[in-house]
Write an enzyme that holds these catalytic residues in place. Structure first.
Site, PDB file in Angstrom:
ATOM      1  N   ASP A   1      -5.966  -0.392  -1.728  1.00  0.00           N
ATOM      2  CA  ASP A   1      -6.686  -1.346  -2.563  1.00  0.00           C
ATOM      3  C   ASP A   1      -8.028  -1.779  -1.983  1.00  0.00           C
ATOM      4  OD1 ASP A   1      -5.518  -3.000  -0.415  1.00  0.00           O
ATOM      5  OD2 ASP A   1      -6.235  -4.685  -1.613  1.00  0.00           O
TER       6      ASP A   1
ATOM      7  N   VAL B   1     -11.545   3.870   1.524  1.00  0.00           N
ATOM      8  CA  VAL B   1     -10.983   4.598   0.384  1.00  0.00           C
ATOM      9  C   VAL B   1     -10.035   3.714  -0.420  1.00  0.00           C
ATOM     10  CG1 VAL B   1     -11.202   6.869   1.473  1.00  0.00           C
ATOM     11  CG2 VAL B   1      -9.112   5.543   1.802  1.00  0.00           C
TER      12      VAL B   1
ATOM     13  N   ASP C   1       0.521   3.787   4.235  1.00  0.00           N
ATOM     14  CA  ASP C   1      -0.550   4.305   3.379  1.00  0.00           C
ATOM     15  C   ASP C   1      -1.654   4.928   4.227  1.00  0.00           C
ATOM     16  OD1 ASP C   1      -1.343   1.848   4.438  1.00  0.00           O
ATOM     17  OD2 ASP C   1      -2.095   1.035   2.549  1.00  0.00           O
TER      18      ASP C   1
ATOM     19  N   GLY D   1       0.774  -1.235   0.000  1.00  0.00           N
ATOM     20  CA  GLY D   1       0.000   0.000   0.000  1.00  0.00           C
ATOM     21  C   GLY D   1       0.806   1.287   0.000  1.00  0.00           C
TER      22      GLY D   1
ATOM     23  N   ASP E   1      -5.210   3.377  10.552  1.00  0.00           N
ATOM     24  CA  ASP E   1      -6.652   3.246  10.798  1.00  0.00           C
ATOM     25  C   ASP E   1      -6.867   2.922  12.283  1.00  0.00           C
ATOM     26  OD1 ASP E   1      -9.367   3.004  10.179  1.00  0.00           O
ATOM     27  OD2 ASP E   1      -9.186   0.885   9.696  1.00  0.00           O
TER      28      ASP E   1
END
Ligand code: IMP
Length: 186
Positions: free
Chosen positions: A165, A159, A106, A50, A109
């Protein structure tokens, strides 16, 4: 997605950040990083796959010496384990002892992946250790991780694009977008 299956249709609901917006923000963050590591340079560590797009864009904008290395992780869910456990599937090529390390992500979260990686990397004796992420979704954080550099805070939506991805698709989109359906949540 198993190999040989057709890709999912491109179902973009809206573009969150255009290629131009990302480019401008990456330049700003690269300037911050260049200033922070001006005296000693930096080693960028990317998490496959990512962060590849972000890391290469960032690296090109740095005005300081930079080394690059990659690792990859895999989900690890033995019976009874907590969700979000990961293990290293491909390790770094080089030792990091005494280096100034910037972990390039990336997206941060829940923070579980970053916390795990920070623990592993800290155990290898770097001179310093920090996180730079393209996207930060603090509303879903489960564990606190220190994020020193970030390009964008994003809302609580799945997203894709610019490396991110959905079932290995959409990574190559030059922008970051929200998927039309919320079926992207893993
Ligand atoms: P964390 O451990 O929950 O912080 O998750 C980090 C990883 O989950 C990221 O490196 C991504 O691979 C994946 N991820 C989390 N949110 C998204 C998303 O919105 N789109 C694509 N991948 C995501």
């Amino acid at each position: 997605m198993t190999p040989g299956q057709p890709p999912p249709p491109l179902s973009i609901e809206r573009v969150l950040f255009t290629a131009e917006q990302i480019d401008a923000r990456v330049r700003e963050v690269a300037a911050e990083i260049s200033e922070r590591y001006a005296t000693r340079g930096v080693t960028l560590i990317g998490v496959l796959k990512g962060s590849v797009f972000f890391l290469t864009a960032l690296a090109r904008q740095l005005s300081i010496p930079a080394r690059i290395d990659f690792l990859s992780i895999a989900s690890f869910n033995p019976r009874g384990s907590r969700p979000g456990m990961v293990r290293i599937a491909k390790d770094l090529d080089e030792p990091i002892e005494g280096e100034d390390i910037l972990l390039v992500e990336d997206i941060v979260d829940t923070g579980l992946t970053s916390r795990y990686l920070l623990q592993i990397l800290a155990g290898r004796g770097p001179n310093s250790l920090a996180i730079c992420t393209l996207l930060d979704r603090t509303s879903r954080r489960l564990v606190q991780v220190p994020v020193q550099h970030r390009c964008f805070e994003i809302p609580d939506r799945f997203v894709v694009g610019y490396g991110l991805d959905y079932r290995q698709h959409y990574r190559n989109l030059p922008y970051i977008a929200v998927l039309r359906h919320e079926d992207g949540w893993k």
